[in-house]
Design a protein around this motif. Structure first.
Motif, PDB file in Angstrom:
ATOM      1  N   GLN A 127       0.800  -1.219   0.000  1.00 54.92           N
ATOM      2  CA  GLN A 127       0.000   0.000   0.000  1.00 54.92           C
ATOM      3  C   GLN A 127       0.835   1.271   0.000  1.00 54.92           C
ATOM      4  O   GLN A 127       0.307   2.360  -0.192  1.00 54.92           O
ATOM      5  CB  GLN A 127      -0.913   0.025   1.242  1.00 54.92           C
ATOM      6  N   LEU A 128       2.153   1.122   0.211  1.00 59.54           N
ATOM      7  CA  LEU A 128       2.992   2.297   0.421  1.00 59.54           C
ATOM      8  C   LEU A 128       3.429   2.947  -0.883  1.00 59.54           C
ATOM      9  O   LEU A 128       3.807   2.275  -1.841  1.00 59.54           O
ATOM     10  CB  LEU A 128       4.239   1.907   1.222  1.00 59.54           C
ATOM     11  N   ASP A 129       3.396   4.279  -0.896  1.00 59.38           N
ATOM     12  CA  ASP A 129       4.084   5.095  -1.890  1.00 59.38           C
ATOM     13  C   ASP A 129       5.134   5.899  -1.125  1.00 59.38           C
ATOM     14  O   ASP A 129       4.789   6.754  -0.302  1.00 59.38           O
ATOM     15  CB  ASP A 129       3.127   6.062  -2.593  1.00 59.38           C
ATOM     16  N   VAL A 130       6.397   5.609  -1.360  1.00 64.78           N
ATOM     17  CA  VAL A 130       7.470   6.310  -0.660  1.00 64.78           C
ATOM     18  C   VAL A 130       7.880   7.530  -1.478  1.00 64.78           C
ATOM     19  O   VAL A 130       8.304   7.406  -2.635  1.00 64.78           O
ATOM     20  CB  VAL A 130       8.678   5.379  -0.429  1.00 64.78           C
ATOM     21  N   LEU A 131       7.754   8.699  -0.866  1.00 67.49           N
ATOM     22  CA  LEU A 131       8.152   9.947  -1.512  1.00 67.49           C
ATOM     23  C   LEU A 131       9.295  10.582  -0.730  1.00 67.49           C
ATOM     24  O   LEU A 131       9.208  10.730   0.495  1.00 67.49           O
ATOM     25  CB  LEU A 131       6.996  10.942  -1.571  1.00 67.49           C
ATOM     26  N   ASN A 132      10.349  10.945  -1.436  1.00 71.00           N
ATOM     27  CA  ASN A 132      11.402  11.754  -0.855  1.00 71.00           C
ATOM     28  C   ASN A 132      11.085  13.225  -1.080  1.00 71.00           C
ATOM     29  O   ASN A 132      10.230  13.571  -1.904  1.00 71.00           O
ATOM     30  CB  ASN A 132      12.749  11.400  -1.486  1.00 71.00           C
TER      31      ASN A 132
END
Length: 227
Positions: A127-132
């Motif tokens: 489910q994760l969207d990793v944004l920097n």
């Protein structure tokens, strides 16, 4: 002769009535189509529900967003299940794994910085969207941009180091909302443009004073401010 004229008159009136009825029906149909088109092109109103501290629920049409959901699942019983969850940082007043595990998040995407992703149970990984900082992602018609959040004062730099957490600019239809996360009045905040609603932190020793927050707000000029 009189009866023929009368019949012709009746026929004329009947034809005229049919044309008028058809014109009225066409006008009504056009009005309905215009109304539908207007609804499709206009943006739904945004409902803002401040919960506590950094925790906020947004409702935008059929989409529900949770910002930093903490406090236990019972805190959210009056709100629909989330479609989109945004988490700013690893601290317990922004990230509560226990709360997430007890919410109905089956249909939700969860946008987080990498430091938060590292603390999430493996079951949430799909489910994760990793944004920097500087990244963006669109989900459910919502554009989310990750903005830096960090401390400037020497004595406070270890509270929130640059690059670990995210503030967020969220575009809902025609409106841009900024959630600062825990930060001071950093250059990246001051450089923001076209913000309609800004949610700004203010608490010492972890973020900034009221005066510093006010000075930052005057710099980027949001239409509305939620302290």
């Amino acid at each position: 002769m009189y009866s023929v004229v009368k019949l012709l008159a009746i026929a004329f009136l009947f034809t005229l009535g049919c044309k008028q009825e058809k014109n009225a029906q066409d006008q009504a149909k056009n009005a309905d189509e215009s109304a539908i088109k207007s609804q499709e092109t206009s943006s739904p109103a945004i409902e803002i529900h401040p919960v506590e501290h950094a925790t906020t629920v947004l409702k935008w049409g059929k989409v529900t967003l949770y910002i930093d959901p903490v406090g236990g699942a019972e805190t959210f019983t009056d709100y629909p299940s989330p479609d989109l969850i945004l988490i700013t940082d690893i601290h317990g007043d922004h990230l509560s794994v226990e709360t997430l595990e007890n919410l109905d998040t089956a249909g939700a995407k969860i946008i987080v910085p990498q430091a938060v992703a590292d603390k999430m149970p493996e079951k949430f990984t799909p489910q994760l969207d990793v944004l920097n900082n500087g990244d963006s992602k669109e989900r459910f018609g919502v554009l989310v941009e990750a903005i830096p959040m960090y401390n400037l004062r020497e004595e406070a730099r270890n509270f929130h180091v640059k690059g670990r957490g995210n503030g967020y600019v969220i575009t809902l239809g025609n409106e841009r909302l900024y959630f600062s996360g825990d930060t001071e009045d950093i250059p990246e905040m001051r450089a923001l443009e076209n913000i309609d609603k800004a949610f700004i932190c203010m608490n010492l020793p972890y973020t900034m004073t009221v005066d510093r927050a006010a000075d930052a707000v005057l710099a980027f000029k949001p239409e509305q401010v939620y302290p």
